[in-house]
Each structure stands twice: as structure tokens, then as C-alpha cells.
Write a protein that holds these residues in place. Structure first.
Motif, mmCIF file in Angstrom:
data_model
loop_
_atom_site.group_PDB
_atom_site.id
_atom_site.type_symbol
_atom_site.label_atom_id
_atom_site.label_comp_id
_atom_site.label_asym_id
_atom_site.label_seq_id
_atom_site.Cartn_x
_atom_site.Cartn_y
_atom_site.Cartn_z
ATOM 1 N N ALA A 77 41.138 35.062 31.989
ATOM 2 C CA ALA A 77 42.515 35.146 31.500
ATOM 3 C C ALA A 77 42.975 33.824 30.903
ATOM 4 O O ALA A 77 43.726 33.802 29.923
ATOM 5 N N SER A 78 42.532 32.707 31.483
ATOM 6 C CA SER A 78 42.886 31.386 30.953
ATOM 7 C C SER A 78 42.210 31.135 29.607
ATOM 8 O O SER A 78 42.814 30.577 28.691
ATOM 9 N N ARG A 79 40.969 31.544 29.497
ATOM 10 C CA ARG A 79 40.198 31.269 28.284
ATOM 11 C C ARG A 79 40.527 32.224 27.144
ATOM 12 O O ARG A 79 40.283 31.911 25.987
ATOM 13 N N ALA A 80 41.051 33.386 27.470
ATOM 14 C CA ALA A 80 41.369 34.398 26.455
ATOM 15 C C ALA A 80 42.786 34.905 26.673
ATOM 16 O O ALA A 80 42.982 36.049 27.102
ATOM 17 N N PRO A 81 43.806 34.087 26.377
ATOM 18 C CA PRO A 81 45.179 34.512 26.649
ATOM 19 C C PRO A 81 45.625 35.717 25.839
ATOM 20 O O PRO A 81 46.595 36.382 26.204
ATOM 21 N N GLY A 82 44.911 36.034 24.755
ATOM 22 C CA GLY A 82 45.249 37.203 23.956
ATOM 23 C C GLY A 82 44.582 38.473 24.421
ATOM 24 O O GLY A 82 44.790 39.537 23.830
ATOM 25 N N ALA A 83 43.774 38.390 25.474
ATOM 26 C CA ALA A 83 43.069 39.551 26.011
ATOM 27 C C ALA A 83 43.766 40.046 27.275
ATOM 28 O O ALA A 83 44.537 39.325 27.906
ATOM 29 N N GLN A 84 43.471 41.280 27.653
ATOM 30 C CA GLN A 84 43.926 41.846 28.919
ATOM 31 C C GLN A 84 42.734 41.874 29.872
ATOM 32 O O GLN A 84 41.686 42.433 29.544
ATOM 33 N N VAL A 85 42.894 41.271 31.036
ATOM 34 C CA VAL A 85 41.807 41.140 31.999
ATOM 35 C C VAL A 85 42.095 42.026 33.204
ATOM 36 O O VAL A 85 43.205 42.017 33.743
ATOM 37 N N LEU A 86 41.087 42.780 33.630
ATOM 38 C CA LEU A 86 41.192 43.583 34.842
ATOM 39 C C LEU A 86 40.147 43.102 35.837
ATOM 40 O O LEU A 86 38.959 43.011 35.514
ATOM 41 N N GLY A 87 40.593 42.776 37.052
ATOM 42 C CA GLY A 87 39.680 42.474 38.143
ATOM 43 C C GLY A 87 39.685 43.608 39.136
ATOM 44 O O GLY A 87 40.758 44.102 39.510
ATOM 45 N N VAL A 88 38.507 44.049 39.569
ATOM 46 C CA VAL A 88 38.418 45.163 40.513
ATOM 47 C C VAL A 88 37.566 44.762 41.708
ATOM 48 O O VAL A 88 36.624 43.983 41.592
ATOM 49 N N ASP A 89 37.918 45.303 42.867
ATOM 50 C CA ASP A 89 37.176 45.007 44.099
ATOM 51 C C ASP A 89 37.490 46.117 45.094
ATOM 52 O O ASP A 89 38.573 46.709 45.043
ATOM 53 N N VAL A 90 36.557 46.377 46.006
ATOM 54 C CA VAL A 90 36.816 47.348 47.070
ATOM 55 C C VAL A 90 37.673 46.752 48.185
ATOM 56 O O VAL A 90 38.246 47.483 48.994
ATOM 57 N N ASN A 91 37.758 45.439 48.235
ATOM 58 C CA ASN A 91 38.405 44.725 49.324
ATOM 59 C C ASN A 91 39.890 44.536 49.023
ATOM 60 O O ASN A 91 40.267 43.781 48.127
ATOM 61 N N GLY A 92 40.743 45.255 49.777
ATOM 62 C CA GLY A 92 42.174 45.184 49.517
ATOM 63 C C GLY A 92 42.765 43.806 49.731
ATOM 64 O O GLY A 92 43.662 43.384 49.000
ATOM 65 N N ARG A 93 42.280 43.081 50.721
ATOM 66 C CA ARG A 93 42.782 41.727 50.969
ATOM 67 C C ARG A 93 42.466 40.821 49.783
ATOM 68 O O ARG A 93 43.302 40.018 49.355
ATOM 69 N N ALA A 94 41.269 40.950 49.241
ATOM 70 C CA ALA A 94 40.887 40.141 48.088
ATOM 71 C C ALA A 94 41.738 40.475 46.868
ATOM 72 O O ALA A 94 42.191 39.575 46.145
ATOM 73 N N VAL A 95 41.965 41.758 46.627
ATOM 74 C CA VAL A 95 42.755 42.176 45.467
ATOM 75 C C VAL A 95 44.180 41.636 45.567
ATOM 76 O O VAL A 95 44.755 41.148 44.586
ATOM 77 N N ASP A 96 44.759 41.693 46.759
ATOM 78 C CA ASP A 96 46.111 41.154 46.940
ATOM 79 C C ASP A 96 46.145 39.652 46.668
ATOM 80 O O ASP A 96 47.082 39.140 46.045
ATOM 81 N N LEU A 97 45.144 38.933 47.147
ATOM 82 C CA LEU A 97 45.069 37.496 46.890
ATOM 83 C C LEU A 97 44.928 37.201 45.401
ATOM 84 O O LEU A 97 45.567 36.287 44.870
#
Length: 210
Positions: A77-97
Motif C-alpha cells: 500500500a505504501s509503494r503503490a498508493p494508487g492501487a487497492q490492496v487486500l490482505g487476507v488471513d484465517v487468523n482473526g486476531r491478525a486481521v484485526d491488527l
């Protein structure tokens, strides 16, 4: 840690902390916690990936598969401010962080979603639900090798298929945890793959969507 980080709801008691991600072009302080991958420092494999891959596409939709608390997605997201970035994980605690770390860094082009093992949104009502279907213009990942080969292959099969034609995935894998066999498997599955970098016992594999 390893028995918890790919659990949907880690049982480990909370132990909040923070780490610094310092790259030539990115400096982020990231909050972490127990029960997520590498909470005490940015994992070496992640650093090798972020220091080795070429710049991401400047626009489009980019994916971090297995985002943890967000170092790869937020670097994207920092390197491509014109892009939309999605992060996915099975771990709910990680996703919230990860979502918290995006807000703290002011990176509103990054969103995060908890997923089930089959790659679908674990919470269909979440703001990013539906976006996990792609297509994506690039995929970067430090994949969860320790979930086992069968589960890993199923995970990669699901998500590589969501790349746009001609798009590339960059995966970092430790050499002694099966990087070379994964390289062969990707080629056998019809994903032309090459070793893009090798450092400190890690391989960065580039797999292209035909």
C-alpha cells in the motif's frame, strides 16, 4: 506460536507489542500480539520478499495472502498508493491488527479480510467481503508452509486462479521447508515459475498466470 498463527481464533493470552518495518522506501511501526505469526520481529522471509521483489503495479488490485499483522500488505500500500490492496488471513486476531496498523499508518488503500480455509470470506457482512474473488494484478505472500503440503497446495490453487491473466505472484519460502519442491509443483500445475531471488536460506519464487 506456530500452533496458533493459522488458527481462526488463537487461544494464546494477549501480549501486545510492536515491531518496526524499516526498508529503504518504507518505515512502519506495527502493533503485534501473541497468537499471530512472528510477533516479536518482522520475519526474515518477509524481509527477503520485500527487499527482493520489483515494485508492484502502480494501480489495480493487489493481494497479500496470509497477511498476518500486515507488513507485506502495508508495504504494498505504501509503494503503490494508487492501487487497492487486500490482505487476507484465517487468523482473526491478525486481521484485526492489520486493519489497526493500516489506520495508524494512514494507509486507506489497504483493507483486510478474515477468510475460511476455502478462500471465502469468513464474515460475509465484512466491508471487504466479495473483494476476495479478484481478479488481482499482483500477489505477494509469505505463505503458511506449516499448514502442510496438501492444505498449502489447495490454498495456492484457490488464490493463484484469482490473478488476472499475465499477472505474477511472488512467494517467499525457506529452502529447507520445501521451496524447491513447491517450485516444481507450481510448474507442474501450469504456473510458469522461476526463482527470482535467493538469500539467507530463502527462495523468492515468481509464478506467472498464463
Amino acid at each position: 506460536m506456530s500452533e496458533h498463527y493459522f488458527a481462526p481464533a488463537p487461544g494464546a493470552a494477549h501480549r501486545p507489542g510492536s515491531v518496526d518495518l524499516v526498508l529503504p522506501d518504507v518505515h512502519l511501526r506495527l502493533d503485534t500480539d501473541s497468537g499471530v505469526f512472528s510477533p516479536g520481529k518482522v520475519d526474515l522471509g518477509t524481509r527477503v520478499l520485500l527487499e527482493s521483489v520489483p515494485a508492484p503495479p502502480a494501480s489495480g488490485r493487489l493481494l497479500d495472502l496470509g497477511c498476518g499483522y500486515g507488513p507485506v500488505a502495508l508495504a504494498l500500500a505504501s509503494r503503490a498508493p494508487g492501487a487497492q490492496v487486500l490482505g487476507v488471513d484465517v487468523n482473526g486476531r491478525a486481521v484485526d491488527l492489520a486493519a489497526h496498523n493500516a489506520r495508524t499508518a494512514g494507509l486507506d488503500n489497504a483493507a483486510f479480510l478474515r477468510i475460511d480455509a476455502d478462500g471465502s470470506a469468513a464474515d460475509p457482512g465484512a466491508p471487504a467481503a466479495g473483494s476476495e474473488q479478484g481478479p488481482f494484478d499482483a500477489l505477494w505472500s509469505n505463505p503458511p508452509i506449516r499448514i502442510g503440503k496438501t492444505a498449502l497446495h489447495a490454498l495456492l490453487t484457490t488464490w493463484l486462479a484469482r490473478l488476472s491473466p499475465g499477472a505474477s505472484a511472488h512467494l517467499v519460502v525457506q529452502r529447507n521447508l520445501g521451496a524447491d519442491s513447491l517450485h516444481r509443483w507450481l510448474n507442474e500445475q501450469g504456473w510458469p515459475t522461476e526463482r527470482a531471488a535467493s538469500r539467507a536460506g530463502y527462495r523468492v519464487l515468481r509464478a506467472d498466470r498464463p
